[in-house]
Scaffold this motif. Structure first.
Motif, PDB file in Angstrom:
ATOM      1  N   VAL A  96       0.854  -1.186   0.000  1.00 41.19           N
ATOM      2  CA  VAL A  96       0.000   0.000   0.000  1.00 41.19           C
ATOM      3  C   VAL A  96       0.886   1.230   0.000  1.00 41.19           C
ATOM      4  CG1 VAL A  96      -1.717   1.321   1.297  1.00 41.19           C
ATOM      5  CG2 VAL A  96      -1.871  -1.183   1.197  1.00 41.19           C
ATOM      6  N   SER A  97       0.606   2.150  -0.927  1.00 40.16           N
ATOM      7  CA  SER A  97       1.371   3.391  -1.011  1.00 40.16           C
ATOM      8  C   SER A  97       0.409   4.557  -0.810  1.00 40.16           C
ATOM      9  CB  SER A  97       2.066   3.480  -2.378  1.00 40.16           C
ATOM     10  OG  SER A  97       3.111   4.423  -2.345  1.00 40.16           O
ATOM     11  N   LEU A  98       0.514   5.218   0.338  1.00 40.64           N
ATOM     12  CA  LEU A  98      -0.414   6.273   0.747  1.00 40.64           C
ATOM     13  C   LEU A  98       0.230   7.641   0.576  1.00 40.64           C
ATOM     14  CD1 LEU A  98      -2.985   7.391   2.105  1.00 40.64           C
ATOM     15  CD2 LEU A  98      -1.922   6.872   4.318  1.00 40.64           C
ATOM     16  N   ASP A  99      -0.323   8.428  -0.341  1.00 41.38           N
ATOM     17  CA  ASP A  99       0.109   9.802  -0.570  1.00 41.38           C
ATOM     18  C   ASP A  99      -0.844  10.718   0.201  1.00 41.38           C
ATOM     19  OD1 ASP A  99       0.353  12.443  -1.767  1.00 41.38           O
ATOM     20  OD2 ASP A  99       1.376  11.507  -3.458  1.00 41.38           O
ATOM     21  N   VAL A 100      -0.289  11.715   0.891  1.00 44.53           N
ATOM     22  CA  VAL A 100      -1.128  12.615   1.681  1.00 44.53           C
ATOM     23  C   VAL A 100      -2.189  13.283   0.813  1.00 44.53           C
ATOM     24  CG1 VAL A 100      -1.126  14.576   3.251  1.00 44.53           C
ATOM     25  CG2 VAL A 100       0.832  13.062   3.180  1.00 44.53           C
ATOM     26  N   ASP A 101      -1.871  13.547  -0.468  1.00 50.14           N
ATOM     27  CA  ASP A 101      -2.852  14.253  -1.283  1.00 50.14           C
ATOM     28  C   ASP A 101      -4.023  13.369  -1.718  1.00 50.14           C
ATOM     29  OD1 ASP A 101      -2.107  12.861  -3.653  1.00 50.14           O
ATOM     30  OD2 ASP A 101      -0.685  14.416  -4.217  1.00 50.14           O
ATOM     31  N   PHE A 102      -4.022  12.101  -1.320  1.00 50.99           N
ATOM     32  CA  PHE A 102      -5.219  11.275  -1.443  1.00 50.99           C
ATOM     33  C   PHE A 102      -6.371  11.913  -0.667  1.00 50.99           C
ATOM     34  CE2 PHE A 102      -7.672   7.853   0.732  1.00 50.99           C
ATOM     35  CZ  PHE A 102      -8.372   7.376  -0.369  1.00 50.99           C
ATOM     36  N   LEU A 103      -6.028  12.537   0.452  1.00 54.52           N
ATOM     37  CA  LEU A 103      -7.023  13.201   1.298  1.00 54.52           C
ATOM     38  C   LEU A 103      -7.391  14.566   0.732  1.00 54.52           C
ATOM     39  CD1 LEU A 103      -5.141  12.415   4.584  1.00 54.52           C
ATOM     40  CD2 LEU A 103      -7.358  11.441   3.981  1.00 54.52           C
ATOM     41  N   ASP A 104      -8.586  15.032   1.062  1.00 57.26           N
ATOM     42  CA  ASP A 104      -8.962  16.378   0.676  1.00 57.26           C
ATOM     43  C   ASP A 104      -8.060  17.384   1.398  1.00 57.26           C
ATOM     44  OD1 ASP A 104     -11.272  17.896  -0.781  1.00 57.26           O
ATOM     45  OD2 ASP A 104     -10.958  18.944   1.137  1.00 57.26           O
ATOM     46  N   PRO A 105      -7.619  18.448   0.712  1.00 57.36           N
ATOM     47  CA  PRO A 105      -6.718  19.411   1.361  1.00 57.36           C
ATOM     48  C   PRO A 105      -7.326  20.143   2.545  1.00 57.36           C
ATOM     49  CG  PRO A 105      -7.291  20.106  -0.884  1.00 57.36           C
ATOM     50  CD  PRO A 105      -7.771  18.703  -0.723  1.00 57.36           C
ATOM     51  N   SER A 106      -8.646  20.142   2.694  1.00 60.06           N
ATOM     52  CA  SER A 106      -9.254  20.723   3.888  1.00 60.06           C
ATOM     53  C   SER A 106      -8.920  19.913   5.138  1.00 60.06           C
ATOM     54  CB  SER A 106     -10.773  20.816   3.731  1.00 60.06           C
ATOM     55  OG  SER A 106     -11.354  19.519   3.613  1.00 60.06           O
TER      56      SER A 106
END
Length: 249
Positions: free
Chosen positions: A155-165
């Motif tokens: 699994v490769s999790l990039d922070v920008d997967f999340l909404d920037p809010s």
């Protein structure tokens, strides 16, 4: 040299029976971590499957990239696309099959990499799909395939997967990302599956964060992937009740 060193560390950790977590800068980190997982899987005769939780496809090549940034190219390099120098240690493992990659949360893709992702038949669950069906059904299909194939799941999790809010501390923000609960549910499902064997956490930029908000969210998500839940609900006791008409138990 850095990619090769990280690859060796990940391969050694997997060989020792550990679950390596590679945490650091931009997504080019995965050139090393996924390569190490590929080498481990090749030795064990086991397929590797990569779940890429990211706003971007990261499937550009030096020819298609508008920016030339390597952090937009790691999947293309790992999948054996032409145009890359010798990034990996000898002997170079067989490329990662593009069909064993699934982009989850995609909402920003360059024209050149769109053509490559389509031509190579990379798996994609974009945000339109998540808007329509939620995260459970698409992720369950991915996990069912990994389980059926007996694959190693990276699994490769990039922070920008999340909404920037929710997580502003990233240099490549794209509006319309995963919510806090969607992301936690994904992590909880990954834990429950028991399939995750290696993990990346990338693209956090502390200089762009707001009082550590993004970092705290990432810590909570990783904790969920490793089994921590918002509420630990004990299984209810089951009490047998007879059908005695007098009401005796």
């Amino acid at each position: 040299a850095w990619t090769r060193a990280l690859s060796r560390s990940v391969e050694a950790a997997l060989g020792a029976g550990s679950l390596p977590l590679a945490a650091g800068g931009d997504h080019s980190l995965s050139l090393g971590s996924v390569d190490g997982a590929m080498r481990h899987c090749a030795r064990d005769g086991r397929p590797l499957f990569v779940l890429w939780l990211d706003a971007h496809a990261d499937f550009n090549t030096p020819e298609t990239s508008p920016s030339g940034n390597v952090h937009g190219m790691p999947l293309a390099a790992l999948c054996g696309e032409p145009g890359f120098p010798s990034l990996f240690a000898e002997p170079v493992p067989a490329p990662l099959p593009p069909a064993n990659v699934h982009l989850f949360g995609l909402r920003s893709i360059d024209a050149g990499e769109r053509a490559l992702v389509t031509a190579r038949r990379v798996g994609v669950t974009d945000m339109r799909t998540i808007d329509e069906f939620g995260v459970v059904a698409p992720l369950r299909r991915v996990l069912d395939r990994v389980a059926r194939d007996g694959a190693h799941l990276h699994v490769s999790l990039d922070v920008d997967f999340l909404d920037p809010s929710i997580a502003p501390g990233v240099g490549t923000t794209v509006p319309g990302g995963a919510t806090f609960r969607e992301a936690h549910l994904i992590m909880e499902m990954l834990h429950d599956s028991g399939l995750v064997r290696s993990l990346d956490v990338v693209e956090l930029n502390p200089f762009l964060d707001e009082r550590g908000r993004s970092a705290r969210v990432l810590v909570e998500l990783v904790a969920s992937l490793f089994g921590r839940r918002i509420l630990d609900r004990p299984a209810p006791a089951i009490e047998a009740v007879s059908s005695d008409p007098a009401g005796r138990r």
